[in-house]
Design a protein around this motif. Sequence first.
Motif: not given
Length: 336
Positions: A226-230, A312-332
């Motif tokens: 589970n990832v909650t990134a901000a 990633s169980h994040i309420y707001d869609q914009e925040d959820r997409i930001k979290s997945y963007k951060i995680f993709s940067e981490v993995m790269k």
Amino acid sequence: MSQNKKISYSVLELAVVGQDIPHTKVFENSVELARTAEGLGYKRFWLAEHHNMVSIASSATTVLMSHIAAKTKSIRIGSGGIMLPNHSPLIVAEQFGTLGSLYPGRIDMGLGRAPGTDQVTAHAIRSDRMNSVFKFPHEIDEIQRYFKNDRTSTKVRATVAEGVKVPMYVLGSSTDSAHVAAEKGLPYVFASHFAPAQLFQAMEIYYREFQPSEYLEEPYSIAGINVTAAATNEEAEKLSTSSLRMMVGVLTGNLDYLQKPVEMNAELKEVRDNPALQRMLQYAFVGDRKTIQQKTEEFLKQTGVDEVIVASHIYDQEDRIKSYKIFSEVMKEINS
């Protein structure tokens, strides 16, 4: 961090329903997330099967898979997973054979044996499901036979599946499934995002007992986190309160819609630090990019898995997409 191997990263989507968010919007959000994930280098977008849960809308899993596959171009779309005791192997073969023909080279079939719901609902889905639970390994074989191209002499066929290439994955949250995946020479996916207790034992069994097959020459493992990134640790902690309250609902049987985030307070911290919840959320990573990278690197080093799949169980869609963007940067960065 330099890795000996490139680690793939994927999305596990439950189409979580937030308070005051209609199902139509939930499905739109899933499509938007899949398209975003495709652009960010995520390998797969898998949908989980759950039933009779107000907070989860991915119950008609293959229907939603087809919808999302039609709205994307290259990302693999799969089930994480189809709970096989709920279904007839013939119907599963027909559905995935159809999907595999509609979206060639893009469909994954993840199969599990848990009900994906409570026992009363499981009985309503299929009254003889317990027989099917015990036949799980044999029903995997049955589905594989339906996909063979030499079924012309058999009385029961899934003609839409014959000769179609749809990779199969065995899902599990205990050591039982590790033996099955190893014996059949199939990729293995462990649900460490909510049931981490037997992760290392299961992976050790899988790698030790793995038998090469026509489907896979070497073992391939995937584990859930589970990832909650901000932008900041404080913001991520606040966003995580939605998931935290949802998990409490799962543990207590008081299921509800995903709630809007609130400031982390003493009461919520006490809940978060509860031993049962701590065990369940061992691999729930909450924080800014640096924190997420540190925890992910540690997880990959400890487990040695080939791929991570992220919920990633994040309420707001914009925040959820930001979290997945951060995680993709981490993995790269990890893969660089």
